[in-house]
Structure formats: structure tokens, C-alpha cells
Design an enzyme around this catalytic site. Structure first.
Site, PDB file in Angstrom:
ATOM      1  N   SER A  27       0.852  -1.187   0.000  1.00 57.16           N
ATOM      2  CA  SER A  27       0.000   0.000   0.000  1.00 57.16           C
ATOM      3  C   SER A  27       0.885   1.232   0.000  1.00 57.16           C
ATOM      4  O   SER A  27       2.068   1.166   0.370  1.00 57.16           O
ATOM      5  CB  SER A  27      -0.885   0.028   1.247  1.00 57.16           C
ATOM      6  OG  SER A  27      -0.132   0.440   2.387  1.00 57.16           O
ATOM      7  N   ASP A  28       0.341   2.364  -0.403  1.00 49.40           N
ATOM      8  CA  ASP A  28       1.006   3.621  -0.125  1.00 49.40           C
ATOM      9  C   ASP A  28       0.877   3.867   1.380  1.00 49.40           C
ATOM     10  O   ASP A  28       0.059   3.244   2.070  1.00 49.40           O
ATOM     11  CB  ASP A  28       0.383   4.759  -0.933  1.00 49.40           C
ATOM     12  CG  ASP A  28       1.363   5.895  -1.174  1.00 49.40           C
ATOM     13  OD1 ASP A  28       2.316   6.037  -0.392  1.00 49.40           O
ATOM     14  OD2 ASP A  28       1.175   6.651  -2.143  1.00 49.40           O
TER      15      ASP A  28
END
Length: 750
Positions: A290-291
Site C-alpha cells: 500500500s502507499d
């Protein structure tokens, strides 16, 4: 990534992990459990990863699903940091790299947007290779706790306001695709021209941000809550091709899912995107992160998930493998207890993660005695890498104007005034964003003093590039008393950066006034240099006869000052071409940044985006760039003027065509020259592009020399267009091959 709210939490965790005395120096150290199957390099990597995961407790499994993965002392496994940065050089912007030991800096290449202007795929590959080498050197020196680098950024630079457009290879999906392939292959240790990627990696690259991510903060709408409404057509021919190429041709080992939603669904929770498209359709075989903080916002800010546990379940069910953040640390156990997060989903993710660490050689004993183990500090900031950084900077610079051949300036030791807020650019300006500590930054002032000893400097503005007030009189006094004036204007990270999109396409503050006032009193026409990532409307300077030369120099990296001086004084012939359209100021009035449509809509006056679809006036076109010499182009071998596809129930024949372009240098200077090949449909219809880049090559052409450049064209790849349903189709009719201003007609029959 977000570098604010999560950094303090991560840093505390990181420091505590590095302080652990119970972990071995590396996994599968002989003094720890050497007989575990996961330590056996003779076994397949997938089998080794499964064996390791099968030995973990539930708490250990959950702890490994975040970027700051703790050690597992009982199995002899050290801690690992998934977050490291290497956008245009090894950086200490993440948590995995420490440039404060034996190695105190790394080669800082130009920001990507300037490197893209070279249109040189081999150069991009060599830069990736250099960064991968330096990354491995830092690890071998004991200054890294990770070898997974969250680069390249291959999002299309769709809107000129985007603060992070500087990180990309520009507005064309083919360019971003080819840049991603070249960079990834270089960094990971793969050969550039084909060949099967081995299981072992020099370093791991991660293509980001997947997908349709190109808005940070605009009129109160931020990237965390933005819902990008994207048509199937635009997804198919603009937003997705770079990622498909990065996976299928670059064989990237990592993907980062973006913060935003696409058509209502958060990217990190989208099964169709992460699993169905990336893993099943494109055969992705790496890990998905994920960011930073993206999992938490699915519940906390987007309200897509009803509970924190639902958000965690959603992302792992979609196919994500590791979170950048600490949401799982807080809510993961609860998600398991409530039977929302399944053990099988966790184990799938963990096997992907440990497979990556095994591929990096981190479970084969002492990594310094294995492949890539001999790479050491001497290969960081090497002469070869610094020369590569210099090449990238000077080859990327774009000559936009050169009235009466004002440039290059004579080397007769003239008196010179260097004026402007960027005229003595420091790291904040020259390096762009996501940079590491440079080896040896050369400022513009230092470089110019090497050519003109009597170089006089004045910033010309107060408050840097904001230029709230201009020191007009001081600048005038200086300009009147020298042979030549070089004005260095533009932007810096105060105007464009992560979490900050631009709100104006002109030069900030009083910069424009300063340019024209100084130009009016100078003895000769002045030279204007622009440092920026995004485009700037400089129409007034373009048509001011007292501004004789204009150069765009991007954010040129640690040797950018030297590169600019070499270009201005003629020791290097500029050949860069713009990788982005430069729009007039009023473009942003007509086009909301939140409107994701690429195609023009005449009915509403929507002008479209990028050179492929934009129908309005331009300051400078995509692909524009002058030189100190003159080139001519001729298409000398069009293998057929009528291309034919024959489709039957049992056969599908596609004709491949080899095109050769002759390039002649008619001037007295040699130069690097990008050759751009476009296709254009005779009658643009159904929302098809105005024209489409289908190939490009950068060639060295000596003075008076003629060289030939070959392109291989495929009907399916280069003449197909996405229809409204997102399917690629080929339309019968007349087309043209376009090189510079020359068009060569062809026909396609079905």
C-alpha cells in the site's frame, strides 16, 4: 508516499528494531538454525517461503505484514524495512537507508522529468543500473535494512498542475511504459535487451502508483479522498499501459497501490485491479504494497469500509501483501478474531513477501559472499556514475528559443551577470523531490565562474521563487555593466511537490516583470533559463525580441550546474525534447483538475488533455526542442504503403513493418538527437488521438554525418485504438507516419 504523519511512528519502531541484540546479522547465519528448509538455496524459492511461513505464530505473521517488519529471533531472522526510496538516486527519504556511515552520499541524478526529455532508453537503463548498484553497496556496507525500493513513478503526467509530475517520464503512456521497463531492468540487475530475468535480484523495484493517480491537493480535494472517475477507454489507452509494460516487459518485482479510489473503489481494496488484472491477466509475480497510510484511510477518511477490521480484510482479499503504516499492528489481531481476515489470505501475502527477500539473497547466508556481494563503497559516487548524471542533465536540457544563434555564448572570458531566484540553485531547487544526499553538488554559480571568471550574481527576488518583491534596480545596475545576462527563473518545491499541486501556470510573483525589465536594458538579448518540473507559460518571453535564448533545465541534479554551463558555452549541444505539453495560463480555468477525461468534448468546450487529445493553443508542443545544429529527416524504407490484416475463422495474420529513417546533421556541431515517430489517423474519429507516439530513439550524429534509425511497427501494437468499452480495435482507413513535420501516408485495409 506520505512523509508526514507516519514518519515519527515508523522512526521510533525502526530505531527500536535496530537496537535488538538478539537478532543475527543476516538470515540463515551459521550460528542460527542452518538446517531449516527455508535456508536451503537448493530448494525452489516458493517452497522455501512456504516452509518459513508455516513456522510462524499468528502474532509473528501479523507483525510481518507492515513495512517495518520486526526480527524473529527464534528463527534467526533479522528485522526488515520494506520502505526505501530511489526515484533518481538512492535516497534516505524512506526508513530503510542510512547515508551517514561509511557511505555519506549517493549519486543524485536529474529529476525524472528532465531525464525523460532525453528520449534515451539506454540512458534510462544505465541510470537504473547505477542506482541498483549503489543501493546494493549501501546494503553491503551495513547501512540499509531493506533492498525494496519504491520507484519508479510511472503515472502519466495528465494535468500540468500536478505537484508530482516532476517524478514521471511525462504525459505520454508509451514513454512512461518504456521508462519503467528500462529503469526496473537496470535496478533489478536484468539485461536491457530481452533475456529471462533470473530469480536473483540486485535490488527490487516497485512500480507506482497503481492506478489513475495524479492529483495531490487541489481546491480542498486531496489524494486520500479523491474518487477518480475514469472511463474504460481512458483506462485502457492512458492510465494502465505503463503498469502493464512495467510488469510484463520490465518484470517488476513490486507494485504500489495508490491512495485514491477509481470509480468508487479504493485501489488497494480493488480485487479486479490487484488480482484479476495484475496477477492473473498480466502474470505479476511479486509483492504489492500500500502507499503509506492507505489502509487506514479506506475506513477513516473514505468511509468505504465500515470498520477498521473491514478495511484490513478488504485489502488482503483484494491481493495486497504489505501495509506501509501501522493499521494492521493496531487492528489486525481483531480482524482475525472477528474472522474477517483469513489465515490463508495472510499466508499468501507472507509467502509473496518472504519470496522477495529470498530473491534478494537475504536467506542464503552472508549476502556479501553471494552474487552482488562484492559491490562496495567505491562503486557509490564513482566517476562513471557521476559522468552518467552529467550526461543525463545536459542531454535532457531543452533549447526552446535561440534567436540569431545567440547561444552558445563565446568562451572569451566575457563579463556575465547571473540573475534570478534560481541562479545559485541549492539542493532544494536543483535536485527536485525524493533526493538523497548528493556526492558533490555543483551550483550554477560555481559552474559559470569556471567559464567566465567575472560572473556577478544577484537573486533579483525576495523570498526565493515566490519573488514577492523584485530587486529591480539592483538587477538593472548589474545587467547594464556586463557583456551577457543569464536569467535563471522558474519554480522549486515551494510551488510543486507531493501534497501540493500548482494553482497557476505562469511564473510566480514578480519573475516575469524582472525578466522584461532586465532584458530591456541589457547590452545584448538575454538568455532565460527555467528550472521546473511542470510546464510554465512564458508566452511573453517567447515573443520578447530582447529575450534571445530560452532553455528549460528541469531539476538537473547534483551536476546540473556544470551541465547548464557546458550547454550555454557550447561544450555540449542541447538535444532534449519536451516530454510534456506547455499550456497557456487559462487552461486551468477551462479544465478542473478532478476531470479525468483525456478526450476533448466539443459540445461542452472541454479541450482535452496532453498532445494526444488536446485541441487548444499551446505555448510549446510535446516533443519540441531545438539544437545548435540543423537536422533533416527522411523516411527511406517504408516496407509497404498498404498494410493488411487478414482475419478468418482459423487464422489471424498481422503484418510487421520495418521503417528506416535517415537523419542528417547539416551543422558544424555533433549532437545527441531524439527521433520521434508518430502515427496520425487521416480522419480523427471516435475520440481517437490527434496523433500517437509509437517509437523513439536517441542517436549520436556527428557534424555532416548521416545515420539511419530503424523502427519495427506492429499493426496490433501501434495502430490499434481503445474503443469506449476499453477494447483495442484497428480501424480501416488512411493513416500517416509523422517524423518532425514530415508526414508519410499509408493505408490499412481489413
Amino acid at each position: 508516499m506520505g512523509l508526514s504523519s507516519v514518519v515519527i511512528t515508523f522512526l521510533i519502531s525502526f530505531l527500536s528494531l535496530t537496537a535488538e541484540s538478539t537478532q543475527p546479522p543476516y538470515s540463515c547465519d551459521a550460528s542460527f538454525h542452518p538446517r531449516y528448509p527455508f535456508c536451503n538455496p537448493e530448494l525452489p524459492i516458493t517452497q522455501r517461503a512456504k516452509d518459513l511461513v508455516s513456522r510462524l505464530t499468528l502474532d509473528e505473521k501479523l507483525a510481518q505484514l507492515v513495512n517495518t517488519a520486526p526480527s524473529i529471533p527464534r528463527l534467526g531472522i533479522p528485522s526488515y524495512q520494506w520502505w526505501s526510496e530511489a526515484l533518481h538516486g538512492v535516497a534516505d527519504a524512506g526508513l530503510g537507508i542510512r547515508l551517514n556511515g561509511t557511505i555519506k552520499g549517493a549519486t543524485s541524478f536529474p529529476q525524472v522529468i528532465l531525464t525523460a526529455a532525453t528520449f534515451d532508453q539506454n540512458l534510462w537503463y544505465q541510470i537504473g543500473k547505477a542506482i541498483g548498484t549503489e543501493a546494493r553497496a549501501v546494503y553491503n556496507a551495513g547501512q540499509a535494512t531493506g533492498m525494496t525500493f519504491w520507484a519508479p513513478n510511472i503515472n502519466v503526467f495528465r494535468d500540468p498542475r500536478w505537484g508530482r509530475g516532476q517524478e514521471t517520464a511525462g504525459e505520454d503512456p508509451l514513454m512512461n511504459a518504456k521508462y519503467g521497463v528500462a529503469y526496473v531492468r537496470g535496478l533489478q540487475g536484468d539485461s536491457f535487451h530481452g533475456g529471462k530475468l533470473g530469480e536473483r535480484l540486485q535490488a527490487s523495484a516497485c512500480c507506482k502508483h497503481f492506478t489513475a493517480y495524479d492529483l495531490d491537493q487541489w481546491k480542498g480535494i486531496n489524494r486520500f479522498v479523491f474518487d477518480a472517475r475514469v472511463t474504460s477507454q481512458d483506462l485502457a489507452d492512458t492510465y494502465q499501459p505503463p503498469f502493464q509494460s512495467c510488469i510484463e516487459k520490465g518484470r517488476a518485482s513490486g507494485i504500489m497501490c495508490a491512495y485514491n479510489r477509481v470509480n468508487g473503489v479504493p485501489n488497494c481494496a480493488d480485487f479486479n485491479l490487484l488480482t484479476k488484472t495484475a496477477r492473473k491477466q498480466w502474470k505479476f509475480d511479486g509483492y504489492i504494497t500500500s502507499d503509506c497510510g492507505a489502509v487506514s484511510i479506506i475506513h477513516d477518511e473514505q468511509g468505504y469500509a465500515k470498520t477498521a477490521e473491514d478495511a484490513i480484510a478488504d485489502v488482503f482479499r483484494a491481493g495486497m501483501d504489505v501495509e506501509c503504516g501501522d493499521y494492521i499492528s493496531k487492528h489486525g489481531k481483531s480482524a482475525v478474531v472477528k474472522k474477517k481476515l483469513g489465515i490463508g489470505e495472510m499466508e499468501r501475502a507472507l509467502e509473496n513477501l518472504f519470496s522477495m527477500r529470498i530473491r534478494l539473497g537475504l536467506f542464503d547466508g552472508n549476502p556479501t559472499k553471494l552474487p552482488f556481494g562484492s559491490i562496495g563503497p567505491r562503486q557509490v559516487c564513482s566517476k562513471e556514475h557521476l559522468h552518467l548524471a552529467l550526461d543525463a542533465a545536459r542531454d535532457g536540457m531543452v533549447l526552446l528559443k535561440n534567436t540569431n544563434s545567440l547561444l552558445p555564448l563565446p568562451k572569451t572570458n566575457p563579463t556575465l551577470a547571473l540573475i534570478g531566484p534560481n541562479a545559485n540553485a541549492t539542493s532544494l531547487v536543483a535536485l527536485g523531490n525524493y533526493y538523497g544526499r548528493p556526492c558533490n553538488l555543483v551550483t550554477l554559480l560555481q559552474a559559470f565562474q569556471g567559464y567566465a571568471k567575472d560572473t556577478r550574481y544577484h537573486p533579483g527576488c525576495h523570498n526565493g521563487t515566490h519573488c514577492d518583491r523584485a530587486s529591480i534596480q539592483d538587477a538593472l545596475d548589474l545587467a547594464k555593466n556586463v557583456d551577457y545576462v543569464v536569467l535563471v527563473m522558474g519554480l522549486d518545491q515551494n510551488q510543486e511537490r507531493e501534497s501540493h499541486d500548482r494553482h497557476y501556470l505562469g511564473l510566480p510573483g514578480k519573475q516575469e516583470q524582472l525578466i522584461h525589465t532586465v532584458a530591456a536594458v541589457a547590452k545584448r538579448p538575454v538568455v532565460l533559463v527555467l528550472l521546473s518540473g511542470g510546464p510554465v507559460d512564458i508566452t511573453s518571453a517567447k515573443f520578447d525580441h530582447k529575450v534571445g535564448g530560452i532553455l528549460w533545465a528541469g531539476y538537473p541534479g547534483e551536476l546540473g550546474g556544470l551541465a547548464l554551463a557546458q550547454v550555454i558555452f557550447g561544450d555540449h549541444n542541447p538535444g532534449g525534447k519536451l516530454p510534456i505539453t506547455w499550456y497557456p495560463k487559462d487552461y486551468i480555468i477551462k479544465v478542473p483538475m478532478t476531470d479525468m477525461r483525456m478526450r476533448a468534448d466539443p459540445a461542452t468546450g472541454y479541450p482535452g488533455r496532453t498532445y494526444r487529445f488536446y485541441t487548444g493553443p499551446k505555448v510549446y508542443e510535446f516533443g519540441y526542442g531545438l539544437s545548435y545544429t540543423n537536422y533533416s529527416h527522411n523516411l527511406i524504407s517504408l516496407s509497404q504503403t498498404t498494410l493488411h490484416i487478414n482475419i478468418s475463422s482459423t487464422h489471424y495474420y498481422v503484418t510487421e513493418n520495418s521503417e528506416t529513417i535517415r537523419v542528417t546533421n547539416h551543422g558544424s556541431m555533433s549532437g545527441k538527437h531524439p527521433v520521434l515517430l508518430f502515427t496520425r489517423q487521416g480522419k480523427v474519429r471516435n475520440g481517437n488521438p490527434v496523433k500517437q507516439l509509437v517509437g523513439f530513439e536517441s542517436v549520436k550524429v556527428d557534424a555532416g554525418e548521416t545515420v539511419q534509425v530503424g523502427f519495427q511497427l506492429s499493426l496490433c501494437e501501434h495502430f490499434s485504438r481503445a474503443n469506449e468499452g476499453g477494447s483495442l480495435v484497428i480501424e480501416e482507413g488512411s493513416y500517416s507516419l509523422v517524423v518532425e513535420d514530415h508526414e508519410y501516408p499509408i493505408n490499412i485495409t481489413l
